[in-house]
Design an enzyme around this catalytic site. Structure first.
Site, short mmCIF file in Angstrom:
data_model
loop_
_atom_site.label_atom_id
_atom_site.label_comp_id
_atom_site.label_asym_id
_atom_site.label_seq_id
_atom_site.Cartn_x
_atom_site.Cartn_y
_atom_site.Cartn_z
N ASP A 1 0.54 -1.56 0.36
CA ASP A 1 -0.04 0.35 0.36
C ASP A 1 1.17 1.57 -0.04
OD1 ASP A 1 -2.12 -1.15 0.20
OD2 ASP A 1 -2.79 -0.65 1.44
N ASP B 1 -13.09 33.84 -35.52
CA ASP B 1 -12.33 33.37 -35.67
C ASP B 1 -13.12 31.38 -34.95
OD1 ASP B 1 -10.86 33.85 -37.23
OD2 ASP B 1 -8.85 34.00 -35.64
N GLY C 1 -8.75 19.74 -35.16
CA GLY C 1 -8.91 18.93 -35.41
C GLY C 1 -9.58 19.17 -36.46
N LEU C 2 -9.61 20.63 -36.69
CA LEU C 2 -9.52 21.39 -38.02
C LEU C 2 -9.41 20.66 -38.97
CD1 LEU C 2 -12.36 22.70 -39.90
CD2 LEU C 2 -10.84 24.70 -38.59
#
Length: 536
Positions: free
Chosen positions: A36, A281, A416-417
């Site tokens: 632990d 934008d 992503g774009l």
């Protein structure tokens, strides 16, 4: 009991360890087997603390189970007090040690130690980490502030407050404290105690002196704040200042309790999120579907920011904080989605797949899920990875925190774009995997003499045609029937003024229009007639 590979929260003794590691002068004696001791790594490897947490493990082994493990615990207590000389010690058992049914609290009391002992009874198989942290903090507050009198505020003295909730391993807690202190200072409110982070047991004795309490993380501090309200009549500021709207509400709520004018604090120009979110934008971000999951505090704040400040659409909302299921459920209904109350990462993954989000805001686990599904993601809540403790200043609270959130959430969408365009135009003659960057034209020219560039040109005639500065022969690369001399040089030149990523479509539409209207030679007029035809 459920065997799992991933878990959102550890056992409650890890929560107690977070409180001990947050404070000064507190030492935790944990009755636990050798294995632990992994909990140390959460602080030294994930949070990158310079020192290991203030904990002494009894580290009993299998061969010790036939002996007196209670004696091991008492020896560990004596040695910890003698070596570390704390102002107070916490004593408790880990989930494994709980099974051998020793009584750490009773054993420590029997030792007659000369420091205050706070016994912890944390049911490891019914509760989780955040509950353990909240219970430990509550026990400490009650133990050191209980039985004291609330001093009267001197006439003319400014209002004061306690800030409750920030801890070690908390998501951006270190930087959030700085922002909240700035907000309180702008209102002229004095800070009495910040706890548990960087507080000592002696500091906890001063808690009753404040006029009210600010609860930054209800999962950790709500129990203690409610007790302070009952004992000393201290009101609670419950608005968590994550996001621009919440920060303004926080300022107004504090100002009302402190009896001050919030106008100056509200007139700050530090908010950039609001303007950035309205700028051109950001227009393409409007309506983006976002799935949100995390602890209750951050999930609720994220949903509000996404819907009301950034123009996203919440398509999923959930939490692993069962104690706050009612709050999450109410928010989910407000945004028109089904709440997800679960601590099973497979349930969360399934919900993400069904929701088809364009952005995932979650924990470290959702970051892994989103990466596998190729969905942009930002981490908004614990549990976290080492990269979520950045070296730079990166708060979530206050106006600066809102600015950081804008960057953290929007940048993955922008990437992503770009990836979307890369996939769409991968075969374009100007934009494929083997084409060098335009700013490396000299390098590409040298390679073109006989290297890889030459091979590419040999395999793709269209590349050569496009690279020529002026073409007198009509380009029929995209022509459906390959008919020659259909485009005049002037029309070809005009066509090249169209951005490359829509040029192919414009060519095909124009040639289809010419076929349908019986035009044999495509001129500039034909090009614009086709544009007008398809624009209707």
């Amino acid at each position: 009991m459920q065997l799992t590979v991933w878990t959102y929260e550890g056992p409650p003794h890890v929560g107690a360890l977070r409180i001990a590691a947050s404070m000064k002068g507190v030492h935790y004696v944990l009755h636990a087997p050798q294995g632990d001791t992994y909990a140390d790594l959460l602080f030294t490897m994930i949070e990158r603390r310079r020192t290991r947490p203030p904990v002494t493990y009894t580290t009993f082994q299998a061969r010790d189970l036939g002996k007196d493990t209670a004696e091991l615990f008492k020896d560990a207590c004596r040695e910890a007090v003698e070596r570390f000389k704390p102002q107070a010690i916490l004593v408790g058992a880990s989930c494994t040690a709980e099974l051998i049914q020793d009584d750490p609290g009773g054993l420590a009391k029997a030792l007659g130690l000369d420091v205050p002992v706070v016994p912890l009874e944390l049911p490891s198989y019914q509760r989780k980490e955040n509950w353990g942290a909240a219970e430990t903090f509550y026990r400490l507050v009650r133990g050191f502030a209980g039985g004291r009198e609330k001093p009267a505020r001197q006439e003319g003295a400014p209002a004061s407050c306690n800030i409750l909730g920030p801890t070690a391993l908390g998501f951006r807690n270190r930087d959030d404290i700085v922002e909240v202190k700035k907000l309180l200072k702008s209102l002229g409110v004095e800070i009495n105690v910040v706890a548990p982070l960087d507080a000592s047991p002696l500091d906890l004795t001063r808690l009753p002196a404040a006029d009210f309490n600010v609860v930054l993380y209800p999962e950790i501090a709500e129990t203690a704040a409610n007790w302070l309200k009952r004992e000393f009549g201290q009101p609670i500021v419950r608005t968590v200042p994550i996001g621009v709207t919440a920060t303004r509400e926080f300022i107004r709520e504090v100002a009302e309790l402190a009896g001050v004018d919030p106008a100056e604090a509200l007139a700050t120009d530090a908010d950039r999120l609001s303007w950035y979110a309205r700028s051109v934008d950001s227009n393409y971000l409007t309506g983006k579907r976002v799935f949100i999951y995390g602890d209750a505090t951050h999930a609720l704040a994220a949903a509000r920011i996404a819907e009301e400040e950034l123009g996203f659409k919440v398509c999923g909302l959930g939490t692993y904080s069962f104690n706050f299921a009612r709050d999450i459920t109410a928010a989910a209904r407000k945004y028109g989605v089904e709440p997800l109350i679960s601590d099973d990462h497979l349930d969360v993954e399934e919900a993400i797949v069904e929701a088809h989000p364009e952005l995932v805001l979650g924990t470290q686990m959702e970051r892994n899920t989103a990466k596998r599904l190729r969905i942009p993601c930002a981490v908004i809540s614990a549990p976290v990875h080492v990269q979520d403790f950045p070296a730079r200043y990166a708060p979530q609270m206050g106006f600066e925190g809102a600015n950081v959130i804008f960057d953290s959430w929007v940048h993955p969408l922008m990437m992503g774009l770009e990836e979307h365009l890369l996939g769409m135009f991968r075969e374009d003659f100007e934009f494929h995997d083997d084409t060098g960057a335009s700013h490396l034209a000299a390098v590409n020219a040298a390679r073109g003499a006989g290297g890889q560039g030459a091979a590419i040109r040999a395999e793709q005639p269209a590349f050569e045609a496009a690279a020529a500065p002026e073409e007198t022969t009509p380009d029929t690369t995209d022509s459906p029937d390959g008919a020659a001399a259909r485009w005049t040089p002037e029309a070809e030149k005009e066509l090249k003024k169209i951005p490359f990523f829509v040029r192919g479509k414009a060519r095909r539409n124009t040639e289809r229009f010419a076929d349908e209207t019986g035009v044999n030679v495509i001129t500039i007029e034909t090009l614009y007639d086709a544009k007008a035809h398809f624009a209707r």
